[in-house]
Design an enzyme around this catalytic site. Structure first.
Site, short mmCIF file in Angstrom:
data_model
loop_
_atom_site.label_atom_id
_atom_site.label_comp_id
_atom_site.label_asym_id
_atom_site.label_seq_id
_atom_site.Cartn_x
_atom_site.Cartn_y
_atom_site.Cartn_z
N ASP A 166 38.08 36.89 28.73
CA ASP A 166 37.98 38.34 28.67
C ASP A 166 39.10 38.90 27.80
OD1 ASP A 166 37.46 41.17 29.73
OD2 ASP A 166 36.12 39.98 30.99
N HIS A 241 39.63 45.70 30.97
CA HIS A 241 38.40 44.98 31.34
C HIS A 241 38.70 43.67 32.04
CE1 HIS A 241 34.48 42.97 30.77
NE2 HIS A 241 33.96 44.18 30.58
N SER A 386 29.35 43.54 33.77
CA SER A 386 30.61 42.81 33.64
C SER A 386 31.32 42.68 34.97
CB SER A 386 31.55 43.55 32.67
OG SER A 386 31.19 43.33 31.33
#
Length: 466
Positions: A166, A241, A386
């Site tokens: 990520d 994220h 996600s």
């Protein structure tokens, strides 16, 4: 004579190709050699063709190992087609960009009511040796997947290493720092994988938590106004994220370890080559679960090969199905040995933004308004497949807790014991309790986790942490 003829043939192809338009040589390419130790082969090929070998993709940085996969700049496609076998090259593909897709806030009413109530609840509690906010632990999504019931009644809390490919992870976050293992930043070619390397937000500024701000189209974070302003630009569209994904893995499997592998920048952009490096790194460094919260619309032979290799070495592969609201294939979720994960609402319906279809989706998981960790020691609410995927990666770690050598097929079968919803979500919404119960049947002698009998969260003082 034969060698001389081959070299002359290759040179003839090369000189015939230089008259092609320059645009044909734009973009880096992923090149596999026929030899297991391919550096001499690719070096010779590039000496002939005038290209540059940038780096190896299937080795661990800093370790001397034979490699057969390379990133190369300057190859011409027409030359490749004719000269592959002559030069000892097995396959070539473009190094395509990959974007971290994020969901969308459903609307101000949902974003400001129940979700924000949980986000505002920052009462600090002890959580299996870490410090977390009460809202993060008591949110509806955790109850929907029967997280606490599984931890406390079936006494499984996770084991093994979950590799999070990520944007990196905030290594100083008090909820995550004790469960992180050494990772790597493939964007900068340095160890660690700290997400904060991509931000100019200062620690002192971010520590003043005086409000909630929409920092991108799918995330509300508890940041002060100055910090939010710094993040309000395309260069930080996906900042946080990876830390958010890691936080969901930790909530689901609090005694598992997390390996941050930074293959994406804060803008949400990455390349197939860095993803490949991360998969091979995770495989060689002892990870057991791969969480891949990204998708691309086209398949990649080398991405499939890397995942096949990882699974053959005992890893369990999980990926987000994507957020375009389509049944069109998305990769790596659509590969047969990957558990693709769709997003559901707290009402157990498919999220409007979530991709669907049995080719993309193995199971679904909650992915709307999920409360999780955010850089600089804070928390955020976020939307997207996600953030559904790491619930499934966490469920996989619970099964690894029962059997360290559990295979991808065994874990996938256990996780398919889900709550059936609609056909387009395949086996349905993941149910931790049913998955672990199935694991009990697979491994009847599996040890239980050392969960406190009371299974309660003890209050702590944030002032001792921040």
């Amino acid at each position: 004579m034969r060698t001389k003829w081959l070299v002359c043939a290759v040179l003839a192809v090369f000189f015939a190709s230089v008259a092609l338009p320059a645009a044909a040589a734009n973009g880096d390419r992923i090149v596999r050699t026929t030899a297991l130790d391919g550096l001499p082969v690719i070096s010779f090929a590039c000496a002939v063709l005038g290209c540059d070998v940038l780096l190896s993709l299937d080795t661990v940085p800093g370790e001397t190992q034979p490699s057969s996969l390379f990133l190369v700049r300057g190859l011409v496609d027409s030359v490749l087609t004719l000269a592959l076998r002559l030069l000892g090259l097995a396959a070539v593909e473009p190094d395509r960009p990959v974007t971290l897709a994020q969901g969308e806030l459903w609307g101000s009413s949902q974003a400001s009511a129940a979700v924000l109530d949980h986000l505002y609840n920052r009462t600090p509690v002890s959580y299996y040796g870490t410090v977390a906010s009460e809202g993060y632990l008591q949110q509806p999504a955790n109850d929907i997947v029967r997280l606490r019931e599984t931890h406390c009644s079936l006494r499984q809390t996770g084991a093994g290493i979950v590799a999070v490919i990520d944007t990196g992870v905030d290594g100083d976050h008090p909820t995550l720092n004790s469960v992180l293992v050494n990772g790597y930043d493939f964007r900068r070619n340095v160890g660690g994988g700290d997400e904060k390397a991509d931000s100019s937000v200062g620690q002192a500024s971010a520590a003043v938590l005086d409000g909630t701000y929409v920092v991108n189209s799918s995330t509300i974070a508890m940041l002060n106004q100055a910090s939010a302003a710094v993040l309000d630009d395309p260069a930080h569209a996906a900042f946080g994220h990876g830390t958010m994904v890691a936080g969901i893995v930790h909530a689901a499997a609090p005694t598992a370890k997390i390996m941050p592998l930074k293959a994406f920048g804060a803008d949400g952009q990455g390349y197939t080559s860095d993803i490949l490096r991360a998969i091979y790194y995770a495989t060689k460094k002892g990870a057991k679960v791969l969480n891949m919260s990204f998708s691309r619309p086209t398949s990649s032979a080398e991405l499939k090969r890397a995942i096949d290799h990882a699974v053959s070495k005992g890893l369990i592969a999980v990926a987000s199905a994507g957020n375009e609201g389509t049944s069109s294939l998305r990769y790596p979720a659509a590969y047969d040995n990957v558990m693709g994960v769709a997003s559901t609402s707290n009402a157990d319906t498919r999220s409007s933004f979530s991709n669907y279809g049995t080719k993309n989706v193995w199971v679904a998981a909650p992915g709307e308004g999920i409360i999780t960790t955010y850089p600089f020691g804070t928390f955020a609410a976020t939307w997207g497949t996600s953030f559904a995927a790491p619930y499934v990666a966490g469920a996989a770690a619970l099964l690894v807790d029962m059997q360290g050598s559990a295979s991808n097929s065994q874990v996938s079968s256990a996780i398919s014991r889900a709550k059936r919803l609609t056909y387009d979500l395949n086996y349905g919404r993941v149910d931790f309790y049913q998955a672990v119960q199935y694991g009990r049947a697979l491994w009847p002698n599996a040890a239980m986790s050392a969960v406190p009998d009371t299974c309660t969260y003890s209050a702590v003082d944030w002032s001792e942490i921040e």
